[in-house]
Design a protein around this motif. Structure first.
Motif, PDB file in Angstrom:
ATOM      1  N   LEU A  68       0.826  -1.209   0.000  1.00  0.00           N
ATOM      2  CA  LEU A  68       0.000   0.000   0.000  1.00  0.00           C
ATOM      3  C   LEU A  68       0.862   1.261   0.000  1.00  0.00           C
ATOM      4  O   LEU A  68       0.467   2.296  -0.547  1.00  0.00           O
ATOM      5  CB  LEU A  68      -0.921   0.007   1.225  1.00  0.00           C
ATOM      6  CG  LEU A  68      -2.016  -1.062   1.244  1.00  0.00           C
ATOM      7  CD1 LEU A  68      -2.818  -0.974   2.538  1.00  0.00           C
ATOM      8  CD2 LEU A  68      -2.949  -0.923   0.043  1.00  0.00           C
ATOM      9  N   PHE A  69       2.034   1.166   0.628  1.00  0.00           N
ATOM     10  CA  PHE A  69       2.992   2.273   0.632  1.00  0.00           C
ATOM     11  C   PHE A  69       3.302   2.689  -0.801  1.00  0.00           C
ATOM     12  O   PHE A  69       3.221   3.873  -1.164  1.00  0.00           O
ATOM     13  CB  PHE A  69       4.250   1.794   1.354  1.00  0.00           C
ATOM     14  CG  PHE A  69       5.347   2.818   1.479  1.00  0.00           C
ATOM     15  CD1 PHE A  69       5.071   4.143   1.796  1.00  0.00           C
ATOM     16  CD2 PHE A  69       6.673   2.449   1.307  1.00  0.00           C
ATOM     17  CE1 PHE A  69       6.093   5.072   1.939  1.00  0.00           C
ATOM     18  CE2 PHE A  69       7.701   3.363   1.439  1.00  0.00           C
ATOM     19  CZ  PHE A  69       7.404   4.681   1.755  1.00  0.00           C
ATOM     20  N   PHE A  70       3.621   1.715  -1.623  1.00  0.00           N
ATOM     21  CA  PHE A  70       3.933   2.007  -3.023  1.00  0.00           C
ATOM     22  C   PHE A  70       2.678   2.114  -3.885  1.00  0.00           C
ATOM     23  O   PHE A  70       2.605   2.954  -4.782  1.00  0.00           O
ATOM     24  CB  PHE A  70       4.870   0.930  -3.579  1.00  0.00           C
ATOM     25  CG  PHE A  70       6.209   0.887  -2.915  1.00  0.00           C
ATOM     26  CD1 PHE A  70       7.101   1.939  -3.063  1.00  0.00           C
ATOM     27  CD2 PHE A  70       6.582  -0.184  -2.123  1.00  0.00           C
ATOM     28  CE1 PHE A  70       8.346   1.924  -2.439  1.00  0.00           C
ATOM     29  CE2 PHE A  70       7.823  -0.221  -1.499  1.00  0.00           C
ATOM     30  CZ  PHE A  70       8.703   0.838  -1.649  1.00  0.00           C
ATOM     31  N   LEU A 245       1.120   3.108   4.928  1.00  0.00           N
ATOM     32  CA  LEU A 245       2.156   2.260   5.533  1.00  0.00           C
ATOM     33  C   LEU A 245       2.062   2.288   7.055  1.00  0.00           C
ATOM     34  O   LEU A 245       2.080   1.237   7.707  1.00  0.00           O
ATOM     35  CB  LEU A 245       3.539   2.745   5.093  1.00  0.00           C
ATOM     36  CG  LEU A 245       4.736   1.997   5.704  1.00  0.00           C
ATOM     37  CD1 LEU A 245       4.816   0.581   5.161  1.00  0.00           C
ATOM     38  CD2 LEU A 245       6.034   2.749   5.426  1.00  0.00           C
ATOM     39  N   LEU A 246       1.948   3.484   7.633  1.00  0.00           N
ATOM     40  CA  LEU A 246       1.901   3.606   9.084  1.00  0.00           C
ATOM     41  C   LEU A 246       0.662   2.936   9.661  1.00  0.00           C
ATOM     42  O   LEU A 246       0.714   2.325  10.735  1.00  0.00           O
ATOM     43  CB  LEU A 246       1.937   5.089   9.481  1.00  0.00           C
ATOM     44  CG  LEU A 246       3.238   5.833   9.164  1.00  0.00           C
ATOM     45  CD1 LEU A 246       3.117   7.298   9.541  1.00  0.00           C
ATOM     46  CD2 LEU A 246       4.414   5.197   9.890  1.00  0.00           C
ATOM     47  N   THR A 247      -0.459   3.051   8.948  1.00  0.00           N
ATOM     48  CA  THR A 247      -1.693   2.411   9.409  1.00  0.00           C
ATOM     49  C   THR A 247      -1.523   0.905   9.513  1.00  0.00           C
ATOM     50  O   THR A 247      -1.912   0.281  10.515  1.00  0.00           O
ATOM     51  CB  THR A 247      -2.854   2.732   8.448  1.00  0.00           C
ATOM     52  OG1 THR A 247      -3.049   4.153   8.411  1.00  0.00           O
ATOM     53  CG2 THR A 247      -4.149   2.067   8.905  1.00  0.00           C
ATOM     54  N   GLN A 248      -0.949   0.296   8.486  1.00  0.00           N
ATOM     55  CA  GLN A 248      -0.768  -1.158   8.485  1.00  0.00           C
ATOM     56  C   GLN A 248       0.285  -1.595   9.499  1.00  0.00           C
ATOM     57  O   GLN A 248       0.110  -2.601  10.189  1.00  0.00           O
ATOM     58  CB  GLN A 248      -0.372  -1.632   7.082  1.00  0.00           C
ATOM     59  CG  GLN A 248      -1.450  -1.439   6.027  1.00  0.00           C
ATOM     60  CD  GLN A 248      -2.732  -2.180   6.350  1.00  0.00           C
ATOM     61  OE1 GLN A 248      -2.711  -3.336   6.758  1.00  0.00           O
ATOM     62  NE2 GLN A 248      -3.860  -1.519   6.166  1.00  0.00           N
ATOM     63  N   TRP A 249       1.344  -0.842   9.609  1.00  0.00           N
ATOM     64  CA  TRP A 249       2.413  -1.250  10.525  1.00  0.00           C
ATOM     65  C   TRP A 249       2.032  -1.082  11.985  1.00  0.00           C
ATOM     66  O   TRP A 249       2.596  -1.736  12.862  1.00  0.00           O
ATOM     67  CB  TRP A 249       3.702  -0.507  10.187  1.00  0.00           C
ATOM     68  CG  TRP A 249       4.406  -1.147   9.020  1.00  0.00           C
ATOM     69  CD1 TRP A 249       3.865  -2.058   8.142  1.00  0.00           C
ATOM     70  CD2 TRP A 249       5.749  -0.945   8.593  1.00  0.00           C
ATOM     71  NE1 TRP A 249       4.792  -2.423   7.198  1.00  0.00           N
ATOM     72  CE2 TRP A 249       5.963  -1.759   7.450  1.00  0.00           C
ATOM     73  CE3 TRP A 249       6.793  -0.161   9.042  1.00  0.00           C
ATOM     74  CZ2 TRP A 249       7.166  -1.808   6.771  1.00  0.00           C
ATOM     75  CZ3 TRP A 249       8.000  -0.194   8.364  1.00  0.00           C
ATOM     76  CH2 TRP A 249       8.183  -1.013   7.248  1.00  0.00           C
TER      77      TRP A 249
END
Length: 658
Positions: A68-70, A245-249
């Motif tokens: 999702l980041f990319f 990215l932060l949401t998933q991590w």
């Protein structure tokens, strides 16, 4: 941008249904793979199988976050580029995102195999479930690079205008997984390995379908050059994908910490380490379903909220918020009643393996999901704040509940034992909703009661001009750049544009002048990239770019500010000027112009210059004050008249040489 105006006129309820329902289905389909595995693994292997898949879950979420980041970053870049009609480099953003997603998947795969049993034990595996976790994980690892590319492509395909194709690809993979799980587990008797094979087969089919789309994409065509790393393009992608990215991590951090704590405190309880671990996995799957519905409602509403807020239609913004909260609350309350009334129904859906497991899982499901309505409402409010560009409040609120959950998960088990880990959820939900309520009440009071004025005054008329040089002026705050630009225009007999660009952009987009004017002000400095990635801001930036290009098409002129030098980078006969001055000179100017004290003037200059620099870098990837970006840099402390004369002289020489 007129095609977006229906967002400000169509009925709010109809718009929300139109946008939210596809978002909800997309999110539910995306989490279907893992949930289906849990159901069949729990019924075919038992709670140890669910515990084992729960151990692998954080590793897959790390990959999901990177995809999702990319993917979301590339999708945002694609959308912005299309709006600005700057499609030449879209293929680079897409190709670089696909390549980096694949490479990130390879890193995870290698780390998984090299980490082996040590890695699995580190994230929560026990003696009882270690073999099952290894059997499941070592198969899942092999497909991670392709699964990440598939998920990245799905985001890009949606942004390319083919959301149904992306959903169809995900549905095809999910259907194969649903059929393959019982066949592999029960018919072929492959156990947990069968669940893993069914999962990666579904993922591979989705990957193939998404890859096939690249041959018929609407707005870009890939070549070998697309996959050559371009760090400038990649930087834009990563900046706009950071939120995803932060949401998933954050999910990874919570899951790993809870896994470790469940094993630790479960080992000293009558339940042992595996029953709490398996119960947590099942509870989190149900939590994930309900939360995705709430997030889907909020995510679907984002473009509608953003547009109406930007257009100053605050009554519609209020109505949208009410509907978002109402729909979320109704769905969550129905789910809460079901979870509290018939929890065994949901537990047995994922397999029932002994009275002790059922007893513990039922109790913990009731505890953990008791205030899920607060969880979802709080997340919806955070997304709403992001939609209207309040990044400074949106980001802390979006992670508040998760941070509190970690804290309470560490504290409560000291007194309550293993069940304290589950009590951490309602405790975190209560505090998070109270803090969110405070923010939302304050925001509600700050929203004007009436739509913004139509701003019929100061109607901007584009002034025809002779063919010739277009001068763009970037300037430090307090350097008198605007006055110098106006004086240069007067001396050369050509128009000067400053606030006129904002008026034209407002007319083009339907957004308010105030909203467009605030794009590069200091009050939005925090979380700049997140702010600029929101729907309304993208519309405003795109409309502003179009206004600048329309002005340039009229002929020779002076354009002050708004990153016009970058917007017109492809145009001929553009002279880019940067005006600066010593700090003391600028402070004196600010004190004179705004009546500030010396200290206030210094702070104003620091904030304004930082905001202009951040805005410029966000949209261009370049340094605002880099002298190599300009043909002429002038120290305006020589005086406004002298600076204007110097620029005019340079322009005359430039005209002769051309």
């Amino acid at each position: 941008m007129q095609e977006s105006n229906y967002l400000g006129t169509e009925k709010v309820g109809s718009l929300l249904r139109k946008f939210a329902v596809p978002c909800i289905f997309s999110l539910l389909i995306s989490c279907l793979y893992n949930i289906v595995d849990q159901i069949f693994v729990g019924n075919g292997i038992g709670y140890l199988g669910n515990a084992a898949t729960g151990v692998i879950f954080p590793i897959t979420v790390v990959g999901w976050g990177l995809s999702l980041f990319f993917g979301d970053g590339a999708a945002a870049v694609l959308s912005v580029s299309l709006g600005r009609k700057e499609t030449q480099k879209i293929h680079k953003s897409v190709g670089n995102s696909i390549l980096c997603s694949f490479l990130a998947g390879l890193v995870i795969t290698v780390a998984g195999y090299l980490g082996g049993d040590h890695l699995l034990r580190l994230i929560g595996a026990t003696d009882a479930n270690l073999t099952l976790a290894r059997d499941y994980g070592f198969i899942i690892y092999a497909m991670i690079p392709f699964a990440l590319v598939q998920n990245t492509l799905a985001s890009i395909i949606r942004a390319d205008g083919s959301p149904r194709y992306a959903m169809g690809a995900m549905l095809a993979g999910a259907a194969i997984n649903i059929v393959g799980d019982p066949l592999a587990i029960f018919v072929l008797d492959l156990g947990i390995k069968g669940a893993a094979w069914a999962t990666i087969l579904g993922q591979f089919v989705s990957f193939l379908i998404c890859s096939a789309y690249l041959a018929k994409s609407r707005t870009f065509r890939l070549s070998t050059d697309s996959f050559r790393l371009d760090f400038i393009e990649l930087k834009h992608v990563m900046a706009l994908g950071t939120s995803s990215l932060l949401t998933q991590w954050s999910i990874v951090v919570i899951t790993v910490i809870n896994n470790i704590l469940l094993v630790r405190y479960g080992s000293v309880s009558v339940f042992g380490p595996d029953i709490p671990l398996a119960a947590f996995v099942v509870t989190m799957k149900l939590f994930q379903i309900v939360l995705n519905i709430g997030i889907g409602i909020a995510a679907g509403a984002q473009p509608i909220v953003g547009y109406n807020y930007g257009a100053g239609q605050y009554d519609r913004v209020r109505e949208l918020l009410k509907l978002m909260l109402k729909w979320t609350a109704i769905i969550c309350l129905i789910c809460t009643v079901l979870f509290e009334a018939v929890p065994q129904l949901f537990i047995r859906m994922f397999g029932s393996d002994g009275e002790l497991y059922t007893q513990f899982a039922t109790q913990c499901l009731r505890i953990y999901l008791s205030l899920i309505v607060f969880t979802c409402v709080q997340k919806v409010c955070a997304i709403f704040l992001q939609s209207i560009g309040h990044a400074r409040a949106a980001v802390p609120l979006s992670i508040l509940r998760d941070a509190l959950l970690i804290v309470f998960s560490l504290i409560l088990p000291l007194r309550l034992g293993v069940t304290g880990i589950f009590w951490a959820a309602p405790a975190a939900d209560t505090i998070a909703i109270l803090v969110t309520f405070f923010f939302m009440i304050r925001l509600w009071g700050e929203l004007p009661r009436r739509p913004a004025a139509s701003e019929e005054t100061e109607i901007t008329v584009l002034q025809p001009s002779r063919a010739g040089i277009i001068l763009t002026i970037s300037r430090e705050h307090g350097s008198a750049g605007k006055q110098i630009g106006q004086l240069v225009a007067e001396k050369m007999g050509i128009p000067c544009y400053y606030k006129e660009m904002i008026a034209l952009a407002a007319k083009e987009s339907g957004l308010s002048r105030e909203f467009i004017s605030s794009l590069n002000t200091n009050e939005n400095m925090a979380m700049r990239e997140l702010y600029l990635s929101t729907e309304a801001v993208q519309q405003a930036v795109t409309a502003q770019d179009k206004a600048i290009k329309r002005i340039a098409d009229m002929g020779s002129c002076v354009i002050v500010g708004r990153a016009a030098d970058y917007v017109l980078r492809g145009c001929k006969n553009v002279v880019r000027v940067f005006i600066y001055a010593p700090a003391g000179y600028r402070v004196q100017n600010v004190m004179k112009m705004y009546g500030d004290t010396h200290e206030q003037g210094q702070k104003s200059i620091t904030r304004s210059d930082a905001a202009r620099s951040a805005y410029y870098k966000s949209i261009s990837g370049r340094e605002w004050s880099d002298p190599h970006e300009y043909e002429l840099c002038v120290d305006s402390s020589i005086g406004v008249e002298a600076t204007a004369s110097l620029i005019c002289e340079y322009m005359r020489h430039r005209g002769k040489n051309n």
